[in-house]
Design an enzyme around this catalytic site. Sequence first.
Site, PDB file in Angstrom:
ATOM      1  N   ASP A  90       5.713  40.355   1.670  1.00 50.88           N
ATOM      2  CA  ASP A  90       6.593  39.196   1.848  1.00 50.88           C
ATOM      3  C   ASP A  90       7.811  39.557   2.684  1.00 50.88           C
ATOM      4  O   ASP A  90       8.203  40.728   2.790  1.00 50.88           O
ATOM      5  CB  ASP A  90       7.027  38.607   0.509  1.00 50.88           C
ATOM      6  CG  ASP A  90       7.819  39.591  -0.355  1.00 50.88           C
ATOM      7  OD1 ASP A  90       7.424  40.778  -0.412  1.00 50.88           O
ATOM      8  OD2 ASP A  90       8.832  39.177  -0.965  1.00 50.88           O
ATOM      9  N   GLU A 152       8.303  41.049  -3.384  1.00 50.39           N
ATOM     10  CA  GLU A 152       9.288  42.125  -3.519  1.00 50.39           C
ATOM     11  C   GLU A 152      10.688  41.620  -3.248  1.00 50.39           C
ATOM     12  O   GLU A 152      11.652  42.014  -3.918  1.00 50.39           O
ATOM     13  CB  GLU A 152       8.941  43.269  -2.552  1.00 50.39           C
ATOM     14  CG  GLU A 152       9.780  44.532  -2.729  1.00 50.39           C
ATOM     15  CD  GLU A 152      11.082  44.539  -1.926  1.00 50.39           C
ATOM     16  OE1 GLU A 152      11.907  45.435  -2.162  1.00 50.39           O
ATOM     17  OE2 GLU A 152      11.264  43.645  -1.078  1.00 50.39           O
TER      18      GLU A 152
END
Length: 403
Positions: A90, A152
């Site tokens: 991400d 994350e």
Amino acid sequence: MLGSFASAAAGMGPSNISQPPSVEMLRRLIAYPTVSRDSNLELIHFIREFLEPYDAELRLTHDDDRRKANLFATLGPRGAPGIVLSGHTDVVPTEGQAWDTDPFNMVEKDGRLYGRGACDMKGFIACVLVLVPEFMERGLKTPLHLAFSYDEEVGCIGVGRLISDLARAGVRPGACIVGEPTEMRPIIAHKGKKSFRCTVRGLAGHSAYAPHGVNAVEYAAEAIAFLKNLARRHRDQGPFDRGFDIAHTTVHTGVIRGGTALNVIPHECTFDFEFRHLPGDDPDRLLREFKDYVKSRLEPEMQTVHAAAGFVIEQMSQIPVLDTGPESEVVALAHELTGNNEIGKVSFGTEGSQFQRAGIPTVVCGPGSIAQAHKPNEYVTLDQLAKCDAFLRGLADRICHRR
């Protein structure tokens, strides 16, 4: 706002810096707009399809809505501990940032590769993927594990499910390298983080009669000012660890929302704050100080006007500290592969601490600079990708049959 970078890209000829093989893979990865609020499944499926021809054992773990997934792949022999190369898929949003190019269309200029996630941290993932054929051709002596996670950037959420799944399956890697941007310097420690959302509930009314209401924005402002004073105290008095780039615990308020119109007493305000704490410094103690101030100084005054007024504080996320012993074998490995015997510590958090907490010795080492992360015109240099490629080839020398 495409600006000078876009015009330069339109007529761009070959770079005068030799391109690492990871460049085209990075272009593919950046083209997937995996902002944390959105799905990462297209990217995960691309990586899965890339790895399938190499007899990879693949494990997916999804979020509750099955819009996102972690991918854990094992290459080479099964059963032995092996080493993990870990990265998150991400990226942070681009809205409100003045990019000179399309952030999801990689642009090369003057030895730099621009795009969202270029350094944080698709550059590392690209290097890992393009070296997979070489690892396999040279014959792995021990397992090589690849861990690619979701979410994350919003609190290291996805990797927890990945690690729990490995524990249930009896998979126990022997070491982990997390490829966050460190300019290819081995990092053995980072701060922990706890983040919170504070909701202040007041009493609405006409601003001409402000004393008859409870202004949630103003009470939030007083609470934020208290947090700022906590930050100043740590800045001035410590405790300090000079090994970190920011040597003390930090306190930060990043988001605030409240009010509807100037002539209306705001009945609610929310703000988000965080503690990024040194190993050994207790964030719960700071939270207690904050709660004591709210309960003893602010809420009694609010409740003389409106009994239901007050504060609600909820934890949003937690990242443990990373604190790998300098004598650890994975640290020695990172030193050998980088040729850098320094021991680094950083203020930003990573998924490495969760691997360490699961009993997997971990270091952080990857291409790019954290100074470029989360900014407009994020980039990684060709030189950094080349160093990462060399690092991984050095790893292949260690864990493959053929040099």
